[in-house]
Write an enzyme that holds these catalytic residues in place. Structure first.
Site, short mmCIF file in Angstrom:
data_model
loop_
_atom_site.label_atom_id
_atom_site.label_comp_id
_atom_site.label_asym_id
_atom_site.label_seq_id
_atom_site.Cartn_x
_atom_site.Cartn_y
_atom_site.Cartn_z
N GLU A 1 32.85 46.59 46.18
CA GLU A 1 34.29 46.47 46.35
C GLU A 1 34.76 46.86 47.75
O GLU A 1 35.95 47.10 47.97
CB GLU A 1 35.00 47.30 45.29
N LYS B 1 42.97 43.98 33.17
CA LYS B 1 42.04 42.98 33.70
C LYS B 1 42.06 41.79 32.76
O LYS B 1 41.51 41.85 31.66
CB LYS B 1 40.62 43.56 33.78
#
EC number: 4.2.1.11
Length: 416
Positions: A200, A333
């Site tokens: 990330e 999500k």
């Protein structure tokens, strides 16, 4: 009608880890929508299945042969009906036939096509005229755990949030400044550090959890002083990743320490108090609603205790957590649950019960910017989408554009 679906197309593309994922185009008489599905490295056991057993290649055939024929002729505006059709085609509880990634890509592409058909941005189409607030970005600074190598910290994500930013541009650049400062501090601590980054975009140093916490705190303080923008440290422990169910303890391999549930709660509480943490995600394993509730009762008046693996964007599981007082925030999500309709219903339940929704990327991402629009449409105070990297800044830069489009935009209201 402008928004009648004329075609649905699908292709296999790469995600940010070099793995295959699915991208879907939905074409209407007067519009076009495209969306790509992300994937996670640390996943909750109760998430819907990402793909069927045959992987992405099986999905290509499913979309071309089945989904396309079912959706052609439907109105893209009727997103709830389309999402229901997708779930009926799949026919399983966990979307294992089509895969949650397939379903979410079709669902998001359909919403984009509907918005495009009426010449509207997605955030306006979904959120209406009240969608005017811009979320604060949670930026990933140091990667550990499942997002990094064996010598990295056990804690998965060392995050920051620029709570003092007056607009999204100031917020994004404050996070970028902290990211740069952290590299300098790591290299000062370890001159051999070569600048490696995790999935990330956070740095992956060979540091203990304690040293990483100190560097994170120092960088936040220095950038706050330099820019005049308050930046607060935050964490995602992803505690399920180092919970050992056989011995019922959290195993910290860096310090060669094991902690039972009570010790873990005290450990996290001490971190929150010592470093003035603003946000802590998944501090306990995904099956421990009771532990979440206990920690929330201790520090929830001054720190967001956020559930990701424990809730997996599922409103029925969230409902259990609400009844117990477990956490005060929830990660959102869309591919954990499959459809935008189900995603929205989970956000709605969270807001009704004063749980802060945090719209989030996944570790395996694409340049799709849909979640930037969802965060604005849902009125989410926070968006978790990294600090650097093309697939991360795609969302951040889109938020800057959205802010420009809304003349009366403002930063979202934070809980504290």
């Amino acid at each position: 009608m402008e928004s009648i679906i004329e075609d649905v197309r699908v292709r296999k593309i790469l995600d940010s880890r070099g793995n295959p994922t699915v991208e879907v185009d939905v074409i209407t008489w007067n519009g076009f929508g495209r969306a790509a599905a992300p994937s996670g490295a640390s996943t909750g056991s109760r998430e819907v299945a990402a793909f069927p057993s045959g992987g992405v290649d099986e999905i290509i055939t499913e979309v071309e042969d089945i989904i396309s024929s079912e959706l052609i002729g439907m109105d893209a505006v009727d997103l709830q009906d389309i999402d229901l059709v997708l779930k009926e085609i799949d026919g399983t509880e966990n979307l294992s036939s089509l895969g949650g990634n397939t379903v979410v890509a079709v669902s998001m592409a359909t919403a984009k096509a509907a918005a495009s058909s009426y010449n509207m941005p997605l955030y306006r189409f979904l959120g209406g005229n009240l969608a005017t607030s811009i979320p604060y970005p949670l930026g990933n600074m140091i990667n550990g755990g499942a997002h990094a190598g064996k010598n990295a910290p056990d804690i998965q994500e060392f995050l920051v949030v620029p709570v003092g930013a007056e607009d999204i541009t100031e917020a994004v650049f404050a996070n970028a400044a902290v990211h740069k400062r952290i590299r300098e501090l790591i290299q000062k601590k370890d001159p051999s550090f070569a600048g490696g980054k995790g999935d990330e975009g956070g740095w992956v140093p060979s540091l203990s959890n304690g040293d990483a916490l100190e560097i994170q705190a120092t960088a936040c303080e220095e950038v706050t002083d330099e820019l005049g923008v308050e930046v607060r440290p935050s964490l995602d422990l992803a505690a399920s990743e180092f919970w050992d169910p056989e011995i019922e303890k959290y195993v910290y391999r860096q310090e060669n320490v094991q902690k039972d549930t009570g010790e873990q709660i005290e450990f996290v509480k001490e971190i929150i108090e010592t470093y003035d943490m603003y946000y802590v995600e998944d501090p306990l394993h995904e099956g421990d609603l009771e532990g979440f509730a206990e920690l929330t009762s201790l520090v929830g008046d001054r720190c967001m205790i956020c559930g990701d693996d424990i809730f997996v964007t599922n409103r029925e599981i969230l409902r259990e957590g609400i009844e117990m007082g477990a956490a005060n925030a929830i990660i959102i999500k869309p591919n954990q649950i499959g459809t935008l309709t189900d995603t929205y219903l989970t956000v709605k339940l969270a807001l009704e019960n004063r749980y802060t929704p945090v719209v989030s990327h996944r570790s395996g991402e694409t340049t799709d910017d849909t979640i930037a629009h969802l965060a604005v449409a849902f009125g989410a105070p926070l968006i978790k989408t990294g600090a650097i990297g093309g697939e991360r800044i795609a969302k951040l830069n889109e938020l800057i554009r959205i802010q420009e489009e809304i003349p009366y935009s403002r930063m979202a209201d934070l809980p504290f």
